[in-house]
Design an enzyme around this catalytic site. Sequence first.
Site, mmCIF file in Angstrom:
data_model
loop_
_atom_site.group_PDB
_atom_site.id
_atom_site.type_symbol
_atom_site.label_atom_id
_atom_site.label_comp_id
_atom_site.label_asym_id
_atom_site.label_seq_id
_atom_site.Cartn_x
_atom_site.Cartn_y
_atom_site.Cartn_z
ATOM 1 N N ALA A 187 20.231 -21.100 -2.719
ATOM 2 C CA ALA A 187 21.524 -21.804 -2.693
ATOM 3 C C ALA A 187 22.473 -21.093 -1.738
ATOM 4 O O ALA A 187 22.698 -19.889 -1.890
ATOM 5 C CB ALA A 187 22.133 -21.825 -4.095
ATOM 6 N N HIS A 188 22.952 -21.805 -0.764
ATOM 7 C CA HIS A 188 23.946 -21.197 0.136
ATOM 8 C C HIS A 188 24.858 -22.205 0.818
ATOM 9 O O HIS A 188 25.669 -21.823 1.665
ATOM 10 C CB HIS A 188 23.252 -20.332 1.189
ATOM 11 N N ARG A 189 24.744 -23.513 0.494
ATOM 12 C CA ARG A 189 25.617 -24.497 1.124
ATOM 13 C C ARG A 189 27.071 -24.177 0.794
ATOM 14 O O ARG A 189 27.391 -23.796 -0.345
ATOM 15 C CB ARG A 189 25.328 -25.913 0.613
#
Length: 366
Positions: free
Chosen positions: A202-204
């Site tokens: 997860a990094h958006r």
Amino acid sequence: MRVLTLVGNRPQFVKAAAVSRVLRERHQEVLVHSGQHYDDELSAVFFRELGVPSPDRELEVGSAPDGEQIGRIMHAFEAVAAHERCDIALVYGDTNTTVAGALSCARLGIPLAHIEAGMRSFDHAMPEERNRVMTDHLSDVLLCSTEVAVANLEREGISDGVELVGDVMADVALAMAPVASQRSDAPERLGVEPRGYLLVTAHRAGNVDDPEALRMLVGVLVALPLPAVFPVHPRTRERLADAGMLSELGRRESLILTEPLGYLDFLALLQGAAAVLTDSGGVQKEAYLAGVPCLTLRDTTEWTETVDLGWNRLVGLDRDLVLEALGAIDPPAARPELYGGGRAAHAVVAALERWVGRRVPIGAGP
Ligand code: UDP
């Protein structure tokens, strides 16, 4: 043919691994690295493991707010592009590097090819979506991964220069799958059993920059019913640390936090996972190719065919929805070939050859 390629971050190094190799069999390439991702974990390891040629030029722009980073890349790239006389420039995907390259080429009158053209999530709040639209509308050769992408462009009035080539990331994932199982010991190192764990990325910006979204993401992570391997992207690590949640997550026995992994370790873990939870575009595709069910931690996706076929489910950051989906994770029976079967890079190079070959030099002709 002489091609000026601009790359700058993790998924672009993976994609360049496929294209640069095939391109250089018959043509010249000047490979420029913007420096958007610059450390070993997000950059150098991919050059080493995937045999991406060393960049000819490194722009070293580093981290900065979006506008400033795009400006810095344009400034540095234009100096290189004006000096290197190339037939066409090539950009990948949907990042600041992509759109900076596209704007520079438009300003300098350099023909532009875009790999992964036509992808749309229809969520204009995502910086990636704006980058995709801008880049496509500045491109001369639009190299599409899927039929959906071709149709998206047609709806926006773009049909000239559009080619369905398949997905170059799939070339790499398919070629490296057996290598990863043989060479990587990541599952043993991390103490996970085949199909007995989840893999999470997860990094958006939409998931980690907004404190409420970040809190929901943590709510999902702590509720997972199986051990989960979570290679933490630097942006996510920083946001979790700032919010005082990193050490608490690190103390949970069932949550295995790691640094971002190299490609082979990540692929090996993906292949053995019971399911993947991700907000990454590339990982959604790779999960499909590996036959591993995917839960996408977003409300939209540009890889809609994986959802239509039942391999991918959009769960946002809704903990209850995640748990429900994981409770009924049986993979569908059919997994048709979607992304070109590992031949996309050849199709890309053939499309570039055709386009450059057709181009009548200025001043030539009757
Ligand atoms: N990846 C990796 N190590 C990790 C996480 C991802 O090698 O710890 C790879 C993954 O296999 C895929 C690419 O990085 O090929 C996806 O990159 P990212 O999620 O940053 O980009 P996106 O696809 O969302 O643009």
